[in-house]
Design an enzyme around this catalytic site. Structure first.
Site, short mmCIF file in Angstrom:
data_model
loop_
_atom_site.label_atom_id
_atom_site.label_comp_id
_atom_site.label_asym_id
_atom_site.label_seq_id
_atom_site.Cartn_x
_atom_site.Cartn_y
_atom_site.Cartn_z
N LYS A 1 -3.33 -1.67 15.48
CA LYS A 1 -2.79 -0.78 16.51
C LYS A 1 -3.70 -0.70 17.72
CE LYS A 1 0.44 2.44 14.89
NZ LYS A 1 0.40 2.49 13.44
N SER B 1 -13.13 1.46 10.34
CA SER B 1 -12.40 1.59 9.07
C SER B 1 -13.07 0.81 7.94
CB SER B 1 -10.98 1.07 9.25
OG SER B 1 -10.30 1.08 8.01
N ALA B 2 -13.06 1.42 6.76
CA ALA B 2 -13.57 0.73 5.56
C ALA B 2 -12.71 -0.50 5.23
CB ALA B 2 -13.60 1.70 4.38
N ASP B 3 -11.53 -0.61 5.85
CA ASP B 3 -10.70 -1.81 5.62
C ASP B 3 -11.45 -3.08 5.99
OD1 ASP B 3 -8.69 0.01 5.08
OD2 ASP B 3 -7.48 -0.47 6.85
N LYS C 1 -5.71 10.52 0.53
CA LYS C 1 -5.78 9.19 1.15
C LYS C 1 -6.97 8.47 0.52
CE LYS C 1 -6.83 7.17 5.67
NZ LYS C 1 -7.08 7.46 7.09
N GLU D 1 0.83 -1.21 0.00
CA GLU D 1 0.00 0.00 0.00
C GLU D 1 0.87 1.26 0.00
OE1 GLU D 1 -1.51 1.89 3.42
OE2 GLU D 1 -1.23 0.13 4.70
N ASP E 1 -16.95 5.21 14.10
CA ASP E 1 -15.70 5.17 13.32
C ASP E 1 -15.19 3.74 13.20
OD1 ASP E 1 -13.38 5.66 12.00
OD2 ASP E 1 -12.61 7.16 13.39
#
Ligand code: PSU
Ligand code: MN
Length: 319
Positions: free
Chosen positions: A164, A145-147, A91, A30, A143
């Site tokens: 993390k 993440s779209a990951d 981003k 990435e 919140d």
């Protein structure tokens, strides 16, 4: 109307195109980690070193970014510099990909963005540092993440050092379970926590051997079970940070983000930079060491996947 995706947006470099055409192992990387995860010039230096580790382990590296209206798969030195130097670099997650491609501006792809591009290019293995996840306090902020949603739908293995501790790791694993994303661990039973080796949560399956990992992945996709796989491997012992220290610093960084009203896609880059400052740069050393280690694990898996005899292409996303 949604048709099958067009490869016209892809612009692979010559070495990547040759490796893909020959059926040689390729590993995607990435670029958000370069543009928004590390400072210049360590980011560009690390990107080059990570590519070298992948080559040394028998695979072709393909760092992915959006440049000049194309998805570049495999970057030149000049392109790495463009992403790494301070400047206007978007981003790019799933939501942002059409905007940045259509405008011709420069974009660094997140885990989600890179997975989409890797799948389009026919790359099965992708190495990063840490995946995004469910943020602490997500019950109020939403919140997430779209990951994680990308892992649910796009058939690429994501090799990482866990997630993390800025995230709620327990909820991140719950989310992945709900969406049927297997979390494999290499080298230990537990899921890793990026700067530290142990998140305190077990991974679903421990598979240390690249052949075992490859058989797992191929079996999933042979069954038509579209979607990603997380392969977690801990930061090397010598570079790991003391857990108490990173926990205290994370609390501080989260408080700073809240006080400053940081929101949306700025949250993760803000926290990464704040933790780097508060640790006097030691978190950066851990980050560099773990990405290089992940690269070796990912390259060996890519080699093992190419060696498996039973092979069908990964299924397309189900939506
Ligand atoms: N975690 C890290 N370093 C990073 C990222 C995550 O330790 O650089 C980046 C990855 O590109 C990841 C993105 O996909 O942050 C997640 O951003 P968000 O939380 O806004 O989805
Ligand atoms: Mn977010």
């Amino acid at each position: 109307m949604y048709a099958s995706p067009s490869k016209a947006w892809l612009a692979p470099s010559e070495p990547v195109a040759a490796a893909l055409a020959a059926g040689r192992p390729v590993v995607a990387l990435e670029s958000t980690i370069i543009a928004h995860g590390m400072p210049y010039p360590q980011n560009v230096q690390t990107a080059r070193e990570v590519e070298a580790v992948i080559r040394a382990n028998g695979a072709e590296p393909a760092t992915i970014a959006v440049i000049g209206g194309k998805i570049r798969v495999g970057l030149s030195d000049g392109e790495l510099q463009l992403l790494g130097r301070p400047g206007p670099v978007h981003k790019v997650s799933r939501r942002d990909l059409p905007a940045v491609l259509a405008s011709g501006e420069t974009g660094a792809t997140t885990v989600a963005g890179t997975m989409i591009c890797a799948a389009l290019a026919g790359i099965e293995v992708f190495v990063t540092g840490g995946i995004g996840g469910v943020h602490r306090g997500a019950a109020e902020t939403f919140d997430i993440s779209a990951d994680l949603q990308e892992l649910a739908r796009t058939s690429v293995v994501v090799v990482c050092a866990g997630a993390k501790s800025i995230l709620d790791i327990g909820l991140t694993l719950e989310y992945l379970e709900t969406h049927g994303v297997p979390v494999l661990s290499c080298g230990q039973d537990n899921f890793a926590a990026f700067h530290t080796r142990d998140s305190g949560f077990r991974a679903d399956y421990r598979l240390d051997d690249p052949q075992q990992q490859a058989r797992f992945v191929r079996t999933k996709w042979d069954l038509g079970l579209a979607g990603g796989v997380v392969l977690s491997t801990p930061v090397p012992e010598a570079a790991a940070m003391p857990r108490d220290e990173i926990d205290a610093i994370t609390q501080q960084a989260l408080a700073d983000a809240k006080a400053q009203g940081v929101a949306g896609k700025a949250v993760t880059p803000f926290l990464l930079a704040r933790i780097r400052d508060l640790t006097g740069g030691r978190s950066l050393a851990a980050n560099i060491a773990l990405v290089k280690h992940n690269a070796a694990v990912g390259a060996r898996l890519a080699v093992a996947l190419r060696r498996l005899t039973s092979h069908t292409s990964p299924p397309p996303p189900s939506c």
